[in-house]
Write an enzyme that holds these catalytic residues in place. Structure first.
Site, PDB file in Angstrom:
ATOM      1  NE  ARG A  51       1.999 -21.560  26.981  1.00 48.13           N
ATOM      2  CZ  ARG A  51       2.689 -20.342  27.416  1.00 48.13           C
ATOM      3  NH1 ARG A  51       1.491 -19.596  28.030  1.00 48.13           N
ATOM      4  NH2 ARG A  51       3.581 -19.932  26.790  1.00 48.13           N
ATOM      5  CB  THR A  52       4.620 -27.900  28.243  1.00 50.68           C
ATOM      6  OG1 THR A  52       4.119 -27.221  27.259  1.00 50.68           O
ATOM      7  CG2 THR A  52       4.610 -29.281  28.450  1.00 50.68           C
ATOM      8  CE  LYS A  80      28.503 -30.550  35.568  1.00 46.97           C
ATOM      9  NZ  LYS A  80      28.471 -31.426  36.684  1.00 46.97           N
ATOM     10  NE  ARG A 101       8.406 -28.103  25.604  1.00 51.38           N
ATOM     11  CZ  ARG A 101       7.535 -27.198  25.735  1.00 51.38           C
ATOM     12  NH1 ARG A 101       7.984 -25.930  25.668  1.00 51.38           N
ATOM     13  NH2 ARG A 101       6.382 -27.406  25.510  1.00 51.38           N
ATOM     14  CG  HIS A 129       3.561 -30.191  22.634  1.00 41.77           C
ATOM     15  ND1 HIS A 129       3.534 -30.548  23.848  1.00 41.77           N
ATOM     16  CD2 HIS A 129       3.745 -28.907  22.972  1.00 41.77           C
ATOM     17  CE1 HIS A 129       3.598 -29.903  24.727  1.00 41.77           C
ATOM     18  NE2 HIS A 129       3.856 -28.557  24.205  1.00 41.77           N
TER      19      HIS A 129
HETATM   20  N1   CP Z   1       2.170 -24.460  24.446  1.00 34.89           N
HETATM   21  C1   CP Z   1       3.325 -24.606  25.274  1.00 34.89           C
HETATM   22  O1   CP Z   1       4.158 -25.767  24.853  1.00 34.89           O
HETATM   23  O2   CP Z   1       3.779 -23.821  25.709  1.00 34.89           O
HETATM   24  P1   CP Z   1       5.153 -23.596  26.453  1.00 34.89           P
HETATM   25  O3   CP Z   1       6.223 -23.624  25.520  1.00 34.89           O
HETATM   26  O4   CP Z   1       5.098 -22.341  27.425  1.00 34.89           O
HETATM   27  O5   CP Z   1       5.367 -24.723  27.319  1.00 34.89           O
END
Ligand code: CP
Length: 310
Positions: A51-52, A80, A101, A129
């Site tokens: 999603r993100t 590396k 991320r 998040h």
């Molecule tokens: N909600 C969320 O962060 O989903 P993903 O891990 O699929 O990005």
């Protein structure tokens, strides 16, 4: 603001402006389709995501911009031994904005030391998040019509769930918010969130073990997945993973206008029979992620008023 690392990096007024912009985009997104022409978003994901990452990419493409990134960390030079700060230093020169991320808590803070373009934390370990929080706030505003005077029940893995930690911080600033934390003892909310956020802000909350006993009082039930990837011990994960399974029978005790949220992915914690219940908001929530990220990209690039001039 240049870096969005923690939901508290945005004031309530800035969040309300982003929600208003996202709602305007939802009304007619064709008006925004060229605003980011010639702008590039880099998505640097050192941890899996559906999603993100894809909603960030969809957001930038929907604004007429371009995206670049590596699909998994093992095809980047991180494999590396390149440091996060060197990676970000280099990629800052290839793009106009970065969403990253990382499995390590605090990695975006390290990244910000060498980043020369706006940087968005797309999830760091069990910590924060913030763009999931913006997605959640947009969803609550659209589904409930307000962000005030709501009783929010967080259920499941409250220890490792970064979406819980971030949404708790953001919702604590809205008048009349109450929290109910539903978890087994091993997955309770970290103490620092009570000491640093809930207690100083005088937020009303309680911690319970049973979902059934609190169901009738909730305006929002926020289900979470038990975060297998953050456990040190596989046996503990197996023992705890199915502690809560939401089904239609349990929902009979809930308010008729309660909404069910989940950041997704789900494993077993919401039965698929619940998907047809009008209170199940989690797929609408996932789709809202694209629009609030469009709003955030526009705002960080200083282009939020550009649509009026096009
Ligand atoms: N909600 C969320 O962060 O989903 P993903 O891990 O699929 O990005």
């Amino acid at each position: 603001k240049k870096f969005i690392i923690d939901p508290m990096d945005l004031s309530v007024e800035e969040i309300d402006d982003l929600i208003a912009l996202a709602n305007d985009i939802i009304k007619d997104r064709t008006r925004y389709q060229d605003v980011c022409a010639h702008k590039i978003l880099a998505t640097l994901f050192f941890e899996p995501s559906t999603r993100t990452r894809l909603s960030f990419e969809s957001a930038m493409l929907s604004l007429g911009g371009k995206v670049l990134g590596f699909p998994t960390a093992n095809v980047s030079s991180a494999s590396k031994g390149e440091t996060v700060s060197d990676t970000i230093h280099v990629v800052s020169g290839y793009c106009d904005i970065i969403a990253m991320r990382h499995p390590k808590e605090g990695a975006p803070v390290v990244a910000s030391s060498t980043c020369t373009v706006p940087l968005i934390n797309a999830g760091d370990g069990g910590h924060n998040h913030p763009t999931q929080t913006l997605t959640d706030l947009l969803t609550i505003q659209r589904e409930k019509g307000t962000l005030k005077n709501l009783t929010v029940g967080f259920c499941g893995d409250l220890k490792f769930g970064r979406t819980v930690h971030s949404l708790l911080k953001a919702m604590s600033r809205y008048e009349g918010t109450k929290f109910v934390f539903i978890s087994p003892d091993e997955l309770k909310l970290p103490e620092y969130l009570k000491e640093d956020i809930l207690d100083p802000m005088g937020i009303e909350y309680k911690e319970v073990r049973s979902m059934e006993e609190v169901m009738p009082e909730l305006d929002i039930l926020y289900m979470t997945r038990v975060q297998q990837e953050r456990f040190f011990n596989e046996q503990d994960y197996i023992r705890l993973r199915d502690t809560y399974i939401l089904d239609e029978e349990k929902l009979q005790a809930a308010k008729k206008d309660m909404i069910i949220m989940h950041p997704l992915p789900r494993v077993n914690e919401i039965k698929t029979e619940v998907d047809a219940d009008p209170r199940a908001a989690y797929f609408r929530q996932a789709h809202n992620g694209r629009f609030i990220r469009m709003a955030l990209i526009l705002s960080l690039l200083g282009l939020q008023n550009e649509v009026e001039r096009l």
